[in-house]
Design an enzyme around this catalytic site. Structure first.
Site, PDB file in Angstrom:
ATOM      1  N   HIS A   1       1.023  -1.283   0.367  1.00  0.00           N
ATOM      2  CA  HIS A   1       0.697  -0.256   0.009  1.00  0.00           C
ATOM      3  C   HIS A   1       0.881   0.956   0.472  1.00  0.00           C
ATOM      4  CE1 HIS A   1      -4.257  -1.374   0.657  1.00  0.00           C
ATOM      5  NE2 HIS A   1      -3.955  -2.433   1.450  1.00  0.00           N
TER       6      HIS A   1
ATOM      7  N   ASP B   1      -7.709  -1.946  -1.177  1.00  0.00           N
ATOM      8  CA  ASP B   1      -9.166  -2.902  -0.492  1.00  0.00           C
ATOM      9  C   ASP B   1      -9.767  -2.255  -1.672  1.00  0.00           C
ATOM     10  OD1 ASP B   1      -6.456  -4.249   0.756  1.00  0.00           O
ATOM     11  OD2 ASP B   1      -6.544  -2.527   2.238  1.00  0.00           O
TER      12      ASP B   1
ATOM     13  N   GLU C   1      -7.332 -12.242   2.541  1.00  0.00           N
ATOM     14  CA  GLU C   1      -8.341 -11.288   2.906  1.00  0.00           C
ATOM     15  C   GLU C   1      -8.421 -10.968   1.343  1.00  0.00           C
ATOM     16  OE1 GLU C   1      -5.383  -8.550   6.126  1.00  0.00           O
ATOM     17  OE2 GLU C   1      -5.106  -8.018   4.101  1.00  0.00           O
TER      18      GLU C   1
ATOM     19  N   HIS D   1      -7.700  -7.532  -0.458  1.00  0.00           N
ATOM     20  CA  HIS D   1      -7.081  -6.960  -0.829  1.00  0.00           C
ATOM     21  C   HIS D   1      -6.021  -7.714  -1.976  1.00  0.00           C
ATOM     22  CE1 HIS D   1      -2.572  -5.312   0.641  1.00  0.00           C
ATOM     23  NE2 HIS D   1      -2.624  -6.552  -0.039  1.00  0.00           N
TER      24      HIS D   1
END
EC number: 3.4.13.22
Length: 260
Positions: free
Chosen positions: A150, A157, A237, A240
């Site tokens: 990120h 996300d 996740e 993500h």
């Protein structure tokens, strides 16, 4: 005024002093607008139709507070990643679907704040966002890291929303487990993916067998749409994704998230 060669002229120093005294309140301490890191853009400038719900700019996240580094709720990405995301949005439009982003570029200070937050937790503490993994174990479980793509502007996300539906207010309880039934857990009107965003639980694994067939189809639809434009999903996740496997293509940045 000072006398020079028999004439009165204005003192530069005096003019500067008067300018400071007469300036509007707060002007002398106003910080200059900080530019984005090289190659980064605001997603709104590339595709304003993508819904933005930047959770870390609000207290509505697992820490319960606005996260350091988030001055505003704006999605910022490396330009190539932003343009690829706009292509995903265009691909989804014929299905009356679109994207909602929860987080994009994340300043390095925010990454550090997450790790520090884990360290302040009691070892056996459970919570709505980590219902089956202790807060102190979130780093070891792979949900929180001291290094994040990120911060390089290549990770995002996000989830799916229906374009033909009005954006509803959040429903459900903020204290209900993030892996609970859809009618109980906090829900933001997006397609049901089986858990809420930032649910640090094994049910958030993209291939989890604990979710329903419909929830599994929704996850696969998101993964397929993103993969078609070069985004790779993180298996723990469902929300993500990293663009192009570009880890290391840019260095981690720490410029605060600011508006355009």
């Amino acid at each position: 005024m000072v006398a020079v060669g028999g004439r009165l002229v204005r003192s530069v120093a005096l003019t500067v002093c008067l300018g400071v005294l007469l300036a509007p309140a707060g002007a002398a301490t106003r910080a200059p607008h900080q530019r984005l890191p090289s190659g980064f853009v605001h997603l709104r400038e590339v595709d304003a139709s993508i819904v933005q719900d930047i959770r870390y700019a609000t207290p509505s996240n697992f820490t319960g507070s606005v996260v350091p580094g988030y001055a505003v709720g704006e999605c910022i990405l490396l330009e190539a990643a932003a343009r690829a995301l706009a292509q995903v949005q265009a691909d989804l439009r014929p299905r009356d679907l679109g994207l909602k982003v929860y987080d994009c570029y994340r300043p390095a200070r925010a990454v550090k704040a997450f790790v520090d937050w884990v360290g302040r937790g009691a070892g056996a503490e459970l919570g709505p966002y980590w219902p089956r993994t202790t807060r102190g174990g979130l780093v070891a479980a792979g949900y929180i890291s001291s290094d994040s793509n990120h911060s390089r502007g290549v990770a995002v996300d996000l989830t799916l929303v229906r374009l033909d539906a009005a954006a509803p207010a959040g429903t459900g309880s903020t204290t209900a487990p993030c892996n609970g039934p859809a009618e109980v857990r906090r829900h933001d009107g997006s397609l049901d993916m089986g858990t809420s965003f930032d649910c640090f639980d094994v049910m958030s694994a993209t291939g989890s067998r604990e979710i329903t067939a419909e929830q599994r189809r929704n996850r696969q639809l998101l993964v397929s749409a993103m993969a078609g434009r070069g985004f790779r999903n993180y298996r723990r996740e469902w929300w993500h994704f990293t663009y192009g496997g570009a880890r290391g293509a840019t260095k981690p940045e720490d410029v605060p998230v600011q508006g355009r």
